[in-house]
Design an enzyme around this catalytic site. Structure first.
Site, PDB file in Angstrom:
ATOM      1  N   GLU A  44      41.450  35.798  58.238  1.00 10.53           N
ATOM      2  CA  GLU A  44      41.406  36.542  56.975  1.00 10.53           C
ATOM      3  C   GLU A  44      40.365  37.643  57.139  1.00 10.53           C
ATOM      4  O   GLU A  44      39.218  37.358  57.505  1.00 10.53           O
ATOM      5  CB  GLU A  44      41.020  35.643  55.803  1.00 10.53           C
ATOM      6  CG  GLU A  44      41.013  36.397  54.472  1.00 10.53           C
ATOM      7  CD  GLU A  44      40.472  35.595  53.282  1.00 10.53           C
ATOM      8  OE1 GLU A  44      40.758  35.979  52.148  1.00 10.53           O
ATOM      9  OE2 GLU A  44      39.742  34.597  53.511  1.00 10.53           O
ATOM     10  N   GLU A  69      33.903  38.662  57.740  1.00 12.45           N
ATOM     11  CA  GLU A  69      33.206  39.206  56.565  1.00 12.45           C
ATOM     12  C   GLU A  69      32.079  40.132  57.005  1.00 12.45           C
ATOM     13  O   GLU A  69      31.278  39.777  57.860  1.00 12.45           O
ATOM     14  CB  GLU A  69      32.678  38.055  55.690  1.00 12.45           C
ATOM     15  CG  GLU A  69      31.794  38.462  54.531  1.00 12.45           C
ATOM     16  CD  GLU A  69      32.367  39.563  53.624  1.00 12.45           C
ATOM     17  OE1 GLU A  69      33.537  39.464  53.216  1.00 12.45           O
ATOM     18  OE2 GLU A  69      31.639  40.538  53.364  1.00 12.45           O
ATOM     19  N   ASP A  96      32.594  43.712  61.296  1.00 12.72           N
ATOM     20  CA  ASP A  96      33.387  44.733  60.616  1.00 12.72           C
ATOM     21  C   ASP A  96      34.818  44.691  61.168  1.00 12.72           C
ATOM     22  O   ASP A  96      35.008  44.615  62.382  1.00 12.72           O
ATOM     23  CB  ASP A  96      32.737  46.099  60.924  1.00 12.72           C
ATOM     24  CG  ASP A  96      33.344  47.237  60.131  1.00 12.72           C
ATOM     25  OD1 ASP A  96      34.543  47.177  59.796  1.00 12.72           O
ATOM     26  OD2 ASP A  96      32.607  48.196  59.858  1.00 12.72           O
ATOM     27  N   ASP A 118      39.040  45.763  49.198  1.00 11.92           N
ATOM     28  CA  ASP A 118      38.476  46.849  48.381  1.00 11.92           C
ATOM     29  C   ASP A 118      39.515  47.964  48.252  1.00 11.92           C
ATOM     30  O   ASP A 118      40.054  48.429  49.259  1.00 11.92           O
ATOM     31  CB  ASP A 118      37.195  47.376  49.028  1.00 11.92           C
ATOM     32  CG  ASP A 118      36.119  46.301  49.089  1.00 11.92           C
ATOM     33  OD1 ASP A 118      36.066  45.466  48.165  1.00 11.92           O
ATOM     34  OD2 ASP A 118      35.357  46.273  50.069  1.00 11.92           O
ATOM     35  N   LYS A 122      39.849  56.522  45.638  1.00 10.49           N
ATOM     36  CA  LYS A 122      39.851  57.983  45.857  1.00 10.49           C
ATOM     37  C   LYS A 122      40.634  58.327  47.113  1.00 10.49           C
ATOM     38  O   LYS A 122      40.447  57.704  48.162  1.00 10.49           O
ATOM     39  CB  LYS A 122      38.417  58.499  45.993  1.00 10.49           C
ATOM     40  CG  LYS A 122      37.646  58.398  44.694  1.00 10.49           C
ATOM     41  CD  LYS A 122      36.302  59.085  44.787  1.00 10.49           C
ATOM     42  CE  LYS A 122      35.603  58.972  43.440  1.00 10.49           C
ATOM     43  NZ  LYS A 122      34.210  58.544  43.554  1.00 10.49           N
ATOM     44  N   ASP A 154      45.196  42.424  43.003  1.00 14.89           N
ATOM     45  CA  ASP A 154      45.474  42.653  41.574  1.00 14.89           C
ATOM     46  C   ASP A 154      45.684  44.157  41.342  1.00 14.89           C
ATOM     47  O   ASP A 154      45.990  44.558  40.226  1.00 14.89           O
ATOM     48  CB  ASP A 154      44.263  42.234  40.732  1.00 14.89           C
ATOM     49  CG  ASP A 154      43.073  43.114  41.062  1.00 14.89           C
ATOM     50  OD1 ASP A 154      42.685  43.159  42.250  1.00 14.89           O
ATOM     51  OD2 ASP A 154      42.561  43.811  40.170  1.00 14.89           O
ATOM     52  N   GLU A 192      38.564  33.757  45.187  1.00 13.56           N
ATOM     53  CA  GLU A 192      37.629  33.954  44.058  1.00 13.56           C
ATOM     54  C   GLU A 192      38.101  35.092  43.150  1.00 13.56           C
ATOM     55  O   GLU A 192      38.122  34.966  41.932  1.00 13.56           O
ATOM     56  CB  GLU A 192      36.226  34.303  44.563  1.00 13.56           C
ATOM     57  CG  GLU A 192      35.361  33.110  44.882  1.00 13.56           C
ATOM     58  CD  GLU A 192      35.387  32.777  46.364  1.00 13.56           C
ATOM     59  OE1 GLU A 192      36.130  33.435  47.130  1.00 13.56           O
ATOM     60  OE2 GLU A 192      34.669  31.831  46.759  1.00 13.56           O
ATOM     61  N   TYR A 193      38.466  36.228  43.795  1.00 11.00           N
ATOM     62  CA  TYR A 193      38.887  37.385  43.003  1.00 11.00           C
ATOM     63  C   TYR A 193      40.173  37.097  42.243  1.00 11.00           C
ATOM     64  O   TYR A 193      40.351  37.538  41.117  1.00 11.00           O
ATOM     65  CB  TYR A 193      39.054  38.614  43.910  1.00 11.00           C
ATOM     66  CG  TYR A 193      37.779  39.407  44.045  1.00 11.00           C
ATOM     67  CD1 TYR A 193      36.667  38.850  44.655  1.00 11.00           C
ATOM     68  CD2 TYR A 193      37.682  40.698  43.555  1.00 11.00           C
ATOM     69  CE1 TYR A 193      35.488  39.567  44.774  1.00 11.00           C
ATOM     70  CE2 TYR A 193      36.507  41.422  43.670  1.00 11.00           C
ATOM     71  CZ  TYR A 193      35.412  40.857  44.289  1.00 11.00           C
ATOM     72  OH  TYR A 193      34.244  41.559  44.397  1.00 11.00           O
TER      73      TYR A 193
HETATM   74  N1  SAM Z   1      38.947  37.984  49.847  1.00  2.41           N
HETATM   75  C1  SAM Z   1      37.964  37.642  48.841  1.00  2.41           C
HETATM   76  C2  SAM Z   1      38.618  37.295  47.546  1.00  2.41           C
HETATM   77  O1  SAM Z   1      39.819  37.566  47.393  1.00  2.41           O
HETATM   78  O2  SAM Z   1      37.967  36.716  46.675  1.00  2.41           O
HETATM   79  C3  SAM Z   1      36.934  38.777  48.678  1.00  2.41           C
HETATM   80  C4  SAM Z   1      37.454  40.068  48.113  1.00  2.41           C
HETATM   81  S1  SAM Z   1      36.212  41.328  48.037  1.00  2.41           S
HETATM   82  C5  SAM Z   1      36.846  42.484  46.910  1.00  2.41           C
HETATM   83  C6  SAM Z   1      36.428  42.178  49.578  1.00  2.41           C
HETATM   84  C7  SAM Z   1      35.589  41.596  50.709  1.00  2.41           C
HETATM   85  O3  SAM Z   1      35.927  42.271  51.917  1.00  2.41           O
HETATM   86  C8  SAM Z   1      34.085  41.776  50.516  1.00  2.41           C
HETATM   87  O4  SAM Z   1      33.425  40.547  50.708  1.00  2.41           O
HETATM   88  C9  SAM Z   1      33.709  42.796  51.578  1.00  2.41           C
HETATM   89  O5  SAM Z   1      32.394  42.636  52.047  1.00  2.41           O
HETATM   90  C10 SAM Z   1      34.743  42.529  52.653  1.00  2.41           C
HETATM   91  N2  SAM Z   1      35.000  43.691  53.504  1.00  2.41           N
HETATM   92  C11 SAM Z   1      35.224  44.962  53.092  1.00  2.41           C
HETATM   93  N3  SAM Z   1      35.410  45.773  54.147  1.00  2.41           N
HETATM   94  C12 SAM Z   1      35.312  44.991  55.246  1.00  2.41           C
HETATM   95  C13 SAM Z   1      35.391  45.259  56.634  1.00  2.41           C
HETATM   96  N4  SAM Z   1      35.601  46.496  57.094  1.00  2.41           N
HETATM   97  N5  SAM Z   1      35.243  44.228  57.496  1.00  2.41           N
HETATM   98  C14 SAM Z   1      35.012  42.965  57.034  1.00  2.41           C
HETATM   99  N6  SAM Z   1      34.915  42.662  55.724  1.00  2.41           N
HETATM  100  C15 SAM Z   1      35.059  43.657  54.841  1.00  2.41           C
END
Ligand code: SAM
Length: 213
Positions: A44, A69, A96, A118, A122, A154, A192-193
């Site tokens: 994931e 993460e 990353d 995320d 934009k 969502d 969680e989201y």
């Molecule tokens: N998947 C979880 C949920 O549905 O509850 C978390 C959603 S949260 C909006 C997005 C997560 O992706 C954040 O914890 C963020 O730090 C991580 N994230 C964003 N860009 C990332 C990247 N380039 N590499 C690894 N993680 C990333």
């Protein structure tokens, strides 16, 4: 995900190196060996606080899971969830997504999950979306032939963008739901989201897309 900086996070991760893998690039090409079995590997990207993968790991002991993460301050919460869930088929990597091909050999991963990524709404930030074509190029390399991306969000804008991106990349869409919680899809494990947004009455979109290589 905004989480306050936690000065103790790196020490906590250090203490839990059996879950939060310290040098994941050293295991490139050796993940099956690391888990000690030949079970499929599902990852994931953007695991957040780890609710989805700890639920999946409990429900599917014959699959090995890796959560990717970016932020340590978020990953510590996921590590605690793995400890509480008492599962040994789930490990976490504080890296990353952009460097995924340093961590996995071509074809080493069997499935990839993206949950509530995320949205970067934009236009000038579209390259940062985890379903942008450059990320799809990375995923295609590390996934097995015909590997799948399972995606939930969502965010209608991100969902539409992603369906277009999968399709323009030449992937085959094998599942699309515009309202997951009202559909007959079985075995959904909430993130969680997902819990947060569905409690507010927002609908959840879900897709499965397959590389045709
Ligand atoms: N998947 C979880 C949920 O549905 O509850 C978390 C959603 S949260 C909006 C997005 C997560 O992706 C954040 O914890 C963020 O730090 C991580 N994230 C964003 N860009 C990332 C990247 N380039 N590499 C690894 N993680 C990333």
């Amino acid at each position: 995900m905004r989480v306050r900086n936690k000065p103790w996070a790196s020490e906590f991760l250090q203490e839990n190196r059996h879950i939060a893998i310290a040098q994941p690039s050293e295991l490139k090409g050796k993940w099956k060996e690391f888990f000690g079995n030949s079970n499929p590997i599902h990852i994931e990207v953007g695991t957040g606080k780890g609710q989805f993968l700890s639920g999946m790991a409990k429900a599917n002991p014959d699959i090995n899971y890796l959560g990717i993460e970016l932020f340590q301050s978020v990953m510590v919460i996921a590590v605690q969830k793995v400890i509480d869930a008492e599962v040994d088929n789930l490990k976490l990597l504080n890296v990353d997504a952009a460097v995924l091909t340093d961590i996995f050999e071509d074809g080493e991963v069997d499935r990839l999950y993206l949950n509530f990524s995320d949205p970067w709404p934009k236009k000038r930030h579209e390259k940062r979306r985890l379903t942008y074509k450059t990320f799809l190029g990375l995923y295609e390399r590390l996934l097995v032939k015909g590997g799948e991306i399972h995606f939930k969000t969502d965010n209608q804008g991100l969902f539409e963008f992603s369906l277009r991106s999968f399709s323009e990349y030449g992937m085959l869409l094998t599942f699309v739901s515009l309202d997951l919680h009202q559909s007959d899809f079985e075995g959904n494990i909430m993130t969680e989201y997902e819990e947060k947004f569905s409690n507010k009455g927002q609908r959840i979109y879900r897709s499965e897309a397959k590389f045709q290589n």
